[in-house]
Write a protein that holds these residues in place. Structure first.
Motif, short mmCIF file in Angstrom:
data_model
loop_
_atom_site.label_atom_id
_atom_site.label_comp_id
_atom_site.label_asym_id
_atom_site.label_seq_id
_atom_site.Cartn_x
_atom_site.Cartn_y
_atom_site.Cartn_z
N LEU A 14 0.82 -1.21 0.00
CA LEU A 14 0.00 0.00 0.00
C LEU A 14 0.86 1.26 0.00
CD1 LEU A 14 -2.84 -0.96 2.51
CD2 LEU A 14 -3.09 -0.48 0.07
N ARG A 15 1.93 1.27 0.76
CA ARG A 15 2.80 2.46 0.81
C ARG A 15 3.49 2.69 -0.53
NH1 ARG A 15 5.10 1.29 6.83
NH2 ARG A 15 3.39 2.32 7.92
N GLY A 17 2.22 1.82 -3.46
CA GLY A 17 1.21 2.27 -4.41
C GLY A 17 0.64 3.63 -4.10
N TYR A 18 0.64 3.99 -2.84
CA TYR A 18 0.09 5.27 -2.39
C TYR A 18 1.09 5.98 -1.47
CZ TYR A 18 -4.43 3.43 -3.97
OH TYR A 18 -5.45 2.93 -4.71
N HIS A 20 1.62 9.01 -0.87
CA HIS A 20 1.08 10.19 -0.17
C HIS A 20 -0.20 9.86 0.59
CE1 HIS A 20 4.05 12.54 -2.27
NE2 HIS A 20 3.60 12.08 -3.43
N GLY A 21 -0.47 8.57 0.81
CA GLY A 21 -1.68 8.14 1.53
C GLY A 21 -2.78 7.70 0.56
N VAL A 22 -3.70 6.95 1.05
CA VAL A 22 -4.80 6.42 0.24
C VAL A 22 -5.90 7.46 0.15
CG1 VAL A 22 -6.53 4.59 0.05
CG2 VAL A 22 -4.28 4.07 0.99
N PRO A 23 -6.27 7.85 -1.09
CA PRO A 23 -7.39 8.79 -1.24
C PRO A 23 -8.71 8.12 -0.80
CG PRO A 23 -6.28 8.44 -3.35
CD PRO A 23 -5.66 7.53 -2.35
N ASP A 26 -10.62 5.57 -2.92
CA ASP A 26 -10.03 4.25 -3.14
C ASP A 26 -10.21 3.30 -1.95
OD1 ASP A 26 -9.22 5.12 -5.60
OD2 ASP A 26 -7.10 5.31 -5.11
N TYR A 27 -10.85 3.75 -0.87
CA TYR A 27 -11.02 2.89 0.29
C TYR A 27 -11.80 1.61 -0.04
CZ TYR A 27 -9.42 6.53 3.59
OH TYR A 27 -8.69 7.43 4.29
#
Length: 175
Positions: A14-15, A17-18, A20-23, A26-27
């Motif tokens: 996850l880190r 792919g994202y 700057h954090g998960v928008p 996309d949750y």
């Protein structure tokens, strides 16, 4: 915790792919990807319990029974792919699986009947319950009639005689 290496790999993924954090949008898709699924050991455990509880000679194990066992392990409703994995395991080990236990029965004609004569081998079709034989009285019980069901004369000048249901065996009530 046995799943820690797996959880660590997921967090790293996850880190990556994202960064700057998960928008927020996309949750839901991420949760769908990360849903709980049976491990191979759990598939073997569920299948083993189903096999040990199967009626001899091995009756087909139903999709419903498989779902109940999966729910007991995951504490969630079973997913179709988990049921399919259990089905594959069972069939691979020679156990029949009923994929549609609640399907309606096969509409094929019974043995002894032919398409040209559908009532062959069976009684004639009926529009309702069978009629009682001629000359017999209707059965007692639910729906049976009694003398008190008959219409009574409601004129004020004509007394109605008591019916059998209304008479009593008490001598004090007799005239």
């Amino acid at each position: 915790m046995a799943d820690r290496p797996l959880v660590g790999r997921i967090i790293d993924w996850l880190r990556a792919g994202y960064p700057h954090g998960v928008p927020e949008r996309d949750y839901n898709p991420l949760l769908a990807i990360l849903r709980r699924q049976l491990s191979e050991e759990e598939v073997e455990h569920v299948s083993g319990e189903l096999i040990s509880e199967a009626a001899p000679p091995p009756e087909p194990i139903s999709k419903i029974d498989a779902g109940v066992k999966i729910t007991a392990v995951t504490h969630e409703l079973p997913h179709d792919d988990d049921v399919s994995r259990v089905q594959h395991y069972l069939e691979e080990h020679g156990f029949p699986f009923d994929d549609a236990p609640l399907a309606p029965p096969d509409p094929s004609p019974p043995a002894g009947s032919s398409p040209s004569n559908p009532s062959a081998g069976r009684g004639a079709p009926s529009d309702g319950p069978p009629s009682p034989p001629a000359g017999s009285s209707p059965p007692a019980g639910r729906g049976a009639r009694s003398a008190s069901d008959e219409p009574r004369d409601h004129r004020t000048d004509a007394p109605n005689p008591p019916t059998d249901d209304e008479t009593t065996d008490n001598p004090e009530d007799q005239p």
